[in-house]
Design a protein around this motif. Structure first.
Motif, PDB file in Angstrom:
ATOM      1  N   VAL A 138       8.196   1.587  -1.759  1.00 40.10           N
ATOM      2  CA  VAL A 138       6.790   1.242  -1.912  1.00 40.10           C
ATOM      3  C   VAL A 138       6.216   1.998  -3.106  1.00 40.10           C
ATOM      4  CG1 VAL A 138       4.492   1.372  -0.862  1.00 40.10           C
ATOM      5  CG2 VAL A 138       6.478   0.804   0.553  1.00 40.10           C
ATOM      6  N   CYS A 193      -0.352   0.577  -3.129  1.00 38.99           N
ATOM      7  CA  CYS A 193      -0.531   0.303  -1.698  1.00 38.99           C
ATOM      8  C   CYS A 193      -1.985   0.533  -1.310  1.00 38.99           C
ATOM      9  CB  CYS A 193       0.382   1.223  -0.890  1.00 38.99           C
ATOM     10  SG  CYS A 193       0.139   1.078   0.889  1.00 38.99           S
ATOM     11  N   ILE A 194      -2.561  -0.433  -0.582  1.00 37.21           N
ATOM     12  CA  ILE A 194      -3.951  -0.324  -0.146  1.00 37.21           C
ATOM     13  C   ILE A 194      -4.046  -0.013   1.347  1.00 37.21           C
ATOM     14  CG2 ILE A 194      -4.854  -1.801  -1.979  1.00 37.21           C
ATOM     15  CD1 ILE A 194      -4.919  -4.103   0.143  1.00 37.21           C
ATOM     16  N   ALA A 195      -2.915   0.387   1.939  1.00 43.66           N
ATOM     17  CA  ALA A 195      -2.884   0.794   3.345  1.00 43.66           C
ATOM     18  C   ALA A 195      -3.391  -0.302   4.278  1.00 43.66           C
ATOM     19  CB  ALA A 195      -3.679   2.097   3.540  1.00 43.66           C
ATOM     20  N   CYS A 196      -2.948  -1.525   4.026  1.00 45.39           N
ATOM     21  CA  CYS A 196      -3.431  -2.647   4.842  1.00 45.39           C
ATOM     22  C   CYS A 196      -2.697  -2.750   6.175  1.00 45.39           C
ATOM     23  CB  CYS A 196      -3.281  -3.956   4.075  1.00 45.39           C
ATOM     24  SG  CYS A 196      -1.580  -4.540   3.948  1.00 45.39           S
ATOM     25  N   GLY A 197      -1.519  -2.187   6.265  1.00 47.36           N
ATOM     26  CA  GLY A 197      -0.794  -2.172   7.525  1.00 47.36           C
ATOM     27  C   GLY A 197       0.164  -3.326   7.771  1.00 47.36           C
ATOM     28  N   LEU A 198       0.192  -4.290   6.861  1.00 48.42           N
ATOM     29  CA  LEU A 198       0.997  -5.485   7.115  1.00 48.42           C
ATOM     30  C   LEU A 198       2.502  -5.219   7.124  1.00 48.42           C
ATOM     31  CD1 LEU A 198      -0.690  -8.454   5.203  1.00 48.42           C
ATOM     32  CD2 LEU A 198      -0.214  -8.273   7.648  1.00 48.42           C
ATOM     33  N   CYS A 199       2.970  -4.390   6.226  1.00 49.56           N
ATOM     34  CA  CYS A 199       4.421  -4.221   6.144  1.00 49.56           C
ATOM     35  C   CYS A 199       4.976  -3.553   7.393  1.00 49.56           C
ATOM     36  CB  CYS A 199       4.820  -3.449   4.891  1.00 49.56           C
ATOM     37  SG  CYS A 199       4.089  -1.821   4.720  1.00 49.56           S
ATOM     38  N   TYR A 231       3.966   4.942   7.746  1.00 50.43           N
ATOM     39  CA  TYR A 231       2.809   5.378   6.962  1.00 50.43           C
ATOM     40  C   TYR A 231       2.699   6.882   6.903  1.00 50.43           C
ATOM     41  CZ  TYR A 231       1.487   0.596   7.692  1.00 50.43           C
ATOM     42  OH  TYR A 231       1.512  -0.762   7.724  1.00 50.43           O
ATOM     43  N   ALA A 234       1.984   3.319   2.859  1.00 49.83           N
ATOM     44  CA  ALA A 234       3.302   2.981   3.390  1.00 49.83           C
ATOM     45  C   ALA A 234       4.423   3.625   2.581  1.00 49.83           C
ATOM     46  CB  ALA A 234       3.468   1.468   3.377  1.00 49.83           C
ATOM     47  N   CYS A 237       3.005  -8.470   1.691  1.00 48.38           N
ATOM     48  CA  CYS A 237       2.257  -7.417   0.993  1.00 48.38           C
ATOM     49  C   CYS A 237       1.304  -8.048  -0.032  1.00 48.38           C
ATOM     50  CB  CYS A 237       3.219  -6.457   0.289  1.00 48.38           C
ATOM     51  SG  CYS A 237       2.354  -5.159  -0.623  1.00 48.38           S
ATOM     52  N   PRO A 238       0.010  -7.789   0.102  1.00 45.50           N
ATOM     53  CA  PRO A 238      -0.967  -8.465  -0.756  1.00 45.50           C
ATOM     54  C   PRO A 238      -1.061  -7.906  -2.171  1.00 45.50           C
ATOM     55  CG  PRO A 238      -2.092  -6.985   0.741  1.00 45.50           C
ATOM     56  CD  PRO A 238      -0.637  -6.934   1.108  1.00 45.50           C
ATOM     57  N   THR A 239      -0.455  -6.753  -2.410  1.00 41.96           N
ATOM     58  CA  THR A 239      -0.636  -6.121  -3.715  1.00 41.96           C
ATOM     59  C   THR A 239       0.654  -6.021  -4.531  1.00 41.96           C
ATOM     60  OG1 THR A 239      -0.211  -3.905  -2.892  1.00 41.96           O
ATOM     61  CG2 THR A 239      -2.484  -4.704  -2.762  1.00 41.96           C
ATOM     62  N   ALA A 274       3.064  -4.069  -3.775  1.00 37.18           N
ATOM     63  CA  ALA A 274       3.450  -2.659  -3.769  1.00 37.18           C
ATOM     64  C   ALA A 274       4.892  -2.458  -3.321  1.00 37.18           C
ATOM     65  CB  ALA A 274       2.512  -1.864  -2.867  1.00 37.18           C
ATOM     66  N   ILE A 275       5.428  -3.431  -2.597  1.00 34.96           N
ATOM     67  CA  ILE A 275       6.819  -3.335  -2.148  1.00 34.96           C
ATOM     68  C   ILE A 275       7.715  -3.907  -3.238  1.00 34.96           C
ATOM     69  CG2 ILE A 275       8.496  -4.053  -0.419  1.00 34.96           C
ATOM     70  CD1 ILE A 275       6.130  -4.375   1.547  1.00 34.96           C
TER      71      ILE A 275
HETATM   72  S1  SF4 Z   1       1.798  -4.448   2.987  1.00 34.32           S
HETATM   73 FE1  SF4 Z   1       1.716  -3.564   0.911  1.00 34.32          FE
HETATM   74  S2  SF4 Z   1      -0.393  -2.852   0.642  1.00 34.32           S
HETATM   75 FE2  SF4 Z   1      -0.095  -3.220   2.837  1.00 34.32          FE
HETATM   76  S3  SF4 Z   1       0.499  -1.192   3.669  1.00 34.32           S
HETATM   77 FE3  SF4 Z   1       2.398  -2.284   3.147  1.00 34.32          FE
HETATM   78  S4  SF4 Z   1       2.919  -1.663   1.024  1.00 34.32           S
HETATM   79 FE4  SF4 Z   1       0.760  -1.114   1.420  1.00 34.32          FE
END
Ligand code: SF4
Length: 78
Positions: A5, A10-16, A26, A32, A60-62, A64-65
């Motif tokens: 990551v 990462c915006i800490a959205c929690g999806l991953c 996290y 993440a 992941c919306p950004t 970041a992964i």
């Molecule tokens: S899905 Fe992407 S933005 Fe969201 S917590 Fe995971 S790495 Fe971060």
């Protein structure tokens, strides 16, 4: 397949972690990281986890992964 990551994206959205709880965790700030190898990107994702990895990667919306067919350089944690 190797993954890590990019914490600055990462915006800490929690999806991953929702999609792939065996791969992502996290830190105390909600950012993440890959718990397989402490986000070094040096441990091959086990075959049984590839489906959940793909779910998280696409969710992941950004972006970041990141992923790679070869291990990430060890001196480049982010
Ligand atoms: S899905 Fe992407 S933005 Fe969201 S917590 Fe995971 S790495 Fe971060």
């Amino acid at each position: 397949m190797y993954t890590k990551v990019l914490s600055e994206q990462c915006i800490a959205c929690g999806l991953c972690q929702l999609k792939a709880p065996d791969i992502f965790e996290y830190d105390e700030d909600g950012i993440a990281y890959v718990k397989l190898d402490n986000n070094l990107g040096t441990k091959d994702i086990p075959l049984p986890l590839l489906a959940q990895f793909k779910d998280a990667y696409t969710a992941c919306p950004t972006g970041a992964i990141v992923r790679s067919e070869v291990p990430f350089p060890k001196d480049n944690k982010k």
